[in-house]
Enzyme design. Sequence first.
Site, mmCIF file in Angstrom:
data_model
loop_
_atom_site.group_PDB
_atom_site.id
_atom_site.type_symbol
_atom_site.label_atom_id
_atom_site.label_comp_id
_atom_site.label_asym_id
_atom_site.label_seq_id
_atom_site.Cartn_x
_atom_site.Cartn_y
_atom_site.Cartn_z
ATOM 1 C CG HIS A 51 32.782 49.040 31.725
ATOM 2 N ND1 HIS A 51 32.573 48.342 32.881
ATOM 3 C CD2 HIS A 51 33.971 49.664 31.870
ATOM 4 C CE1 HIS A 51 33.591 48.529 33.695
ATOM 5 N NE2 HIS A 51 34.459 49.330 33.117
ATOM 6 C CG ASP A 54 29.911 46.283 32.115
ATOM 7 O OD1 ASP A 54 30.868 45.544 31.842
ATOM 8 O OD2 ASP A 54 29.979 47.248 32.904
ATOM 9 C CD GLU A 214 38.567 51.102 42.650
ATOM 10 O OE1 GLU A 214 37.912 51.433 41.636
ATOM 11 O OE2 GLU A 214 39.109 49.990 42.789
ATOM 12 C CG HIS A 217 42.286 52.299 41.938
ATOM 13 N ND1 HIS A 217 41.603 52.839 40.879
ATOM 14 C CD2 HIS A 217 41.990 50.974 41.925
ATOM 15 C CE1 HIS A 217 40.932 51.878 40.253
ATOM 16 N NE2 HIS A 217 41.151 50.738 40.889
ATOM 17 C CG ASP A 242 34.782 53.589 41.548
ATOM 18 O OD1 ASP A 242 33.629 54.048 41.436
ATOM 19 O OD2 ASP A 242 35.430 53.122 40.577
ATOM 20 C CG ASP A 252 42.617 45.808 41.368
ATOM 21 O OD1 ASP A 252 42.071 46.252 42.388
ATOM 22 O OD2 ASP A 252 42.192 46.014 40.215
ATOM 23 C CG ASP A 254 38.554 45.527 42.653
ATOM 24 O OD1 ASP A 254 38.854 46.671 43.025
ATOM 25 O OD2 ASP A 254 38.674 45.149 41.469
ATOM 26 C CG ASP A 284 34.918 49.457 40.738
ATOM 27 O OD1 ASP A 284 34.549 48.325 40.378
ATOM 28 O OD2 ASP A 284 35.782 50.117 40.134
HETATM 29 C C1 GCO Z 1 39.585 48.567 38.093
HETATM 30 C C2 GCO Z 1 38.764 49.825 37.979
HETATM 31 C C3 GCO Z 1 37.534 49.649 37.154
HETATM 32 C C4 GCO Z 1 36.885 50.961 36.812
HETATM 33 C C5 GCO Z 1 35.825 50.744 35.799
HETATM 34 C C6 GCO Z 1 35.113 51.982 35.432
HETATM 35 O O1 GCO Z 1 40.445 48.536 38.944
HETATM 36 O O2 GCO Z 1 39.375 47.629 37.319
HETATM 37 O O3 GCO Z 1 38.440 50.253 39.266
HETATM 38 O O4 GCO Z 1 36.655 48.796 37.822
HETATM 39 O O5 GCO Z 1 36.338 51.587 37.929
HETATM 40 O O6 GCO Z 1 36.400 50.185 34.680
HETATM 41 O O7 GCO Z 1 35.923 52.864 34.814
HETATM 42 MN MN MN Z 2 36.969 51.724 39.934
HETATM 43 MN MN MN Z 3 39.684 49.209 40.810
#
Ligand code: GCO
Ligand code: MN
Ligand code: MN
Length: 381
Positions: A51, A54, A214, A217, A242, A252, A254, A284
């Site tokens: 980003h 970042d 992703e 998601h 992702d 969420d 991750d 991601d």
């Molecule tokens: C999340 C998203 C982010 C995006 C990132 C790039 O769930 O926070 O996956 O990590 O991928 O902001 O657009």
């Molecule tokens: Mn993402």
């Molecule tokens: Mn995400």
Amino acid sequence: MPGHEHRFTFGLWTVGNPGRDPFGEPTRAPLDPVESVHKLAELGAWGISLHDNDLIPWGTSPAEAEKITARFEQALKEDGLGVGFATTDLFRHPAFKDGAFTSNDRGVRRAAIGKAMRSIDLGARLGAEVYVFWGGREGTEVGVAKDPRDALERYREAINVLSDYAVEQGYELRFAMEPKPNEPRGDMFLPTVGHALHFITTLDRPEMVGVNPEVAHETMAGLSIHHAVGQALWAGKLFHIDLNAQRVGRYDQDYRFAAEDLKEAFLLVRLLERAGYGGPLHFDAHSYRNENAEGVWDFARGCMATYRALAERVAHFDSLPEVNEALARSSTRELGEATCAGAAEADQLKSEVDSLDELAKRGYFNEALDQILVEVLLGVR
Ligand code: GCO
Ligand code: MN
Ligand code: MN
């Protein structure tokens, strides 16, 4: 160690994740983006993604921003790393609390487009091939406050303006919409890959825009990432991906790629490998909050190692004669054949309705086929 042929990438915010959550402060020290570049290069990654903020924290002066960018460019060059995607932080600043491209406040919407333009300039300068749009704050908690038709029209307007901008600047960027059902908003616009694929068809430059599905998601929405990515590939719209892991029905998470639902991860890797997807394989995700700096690099190594191990299991699975036979008994390849020669066959098709009782007698051998897959995954076959 992985090589550049794998095109593995990590977001600066992923390895740089300090372990903050809504209940607690960071558990790890901030990471210098240049240090992330060096370390990822050492581990065999192909590139990074970022980003705008970042790299260049919000509030940095233009002169300082230039210094930071030049130092970062130099690090990428030294280590031979590429930029998988660039994107805009349109969620952290408090002004985006009601949305960015879909804020009810026109001033916020204009500033959001402007911020994305500046960030597109940065992405193009760093050589990004894809520009991602994740609608972090595009959504509602109070549905009555936004007519979804207006919000989608504003979303569309923003993507149209930004695609014109990128073309006018001569940037060779493709856009990828990243759907997510919720978090941080209660309900987000473009919640799934399917919603995003339709949205793209309404744009002025649909050929320039694809999706960035992703794992977490689609899983949060209780959907199959294997099917979502399949539909994106079928539509010719898989511009990026992702990778991470997530349990259904949770916040969420991750997690490290394939830390949950190994079977779905196997199916996803098999699909990507069979389709010859050549874009970045982007992780991601972030390390568990109870890890220190060392755990972050275990996490990064783990993501890449698991992808490669799954790709090896996939190749092994497809090389087994019993898999070939099981696929034949399941009629898997028959699905690749056209069903009929068109409406001209109407009389014949109508007469075949009478064969349904007979057709109902067969089995599809799915138990045996899936058991082979499980045994391949477990390493006992
Ligand atoms: C999340 C998203 C982010 C995006 C990132 C790039 O769930 O926070 O996956 O990590 O991928 O902001 O657009
Ligand atoms: Mn993402
Ligand atoms: Mn995400």
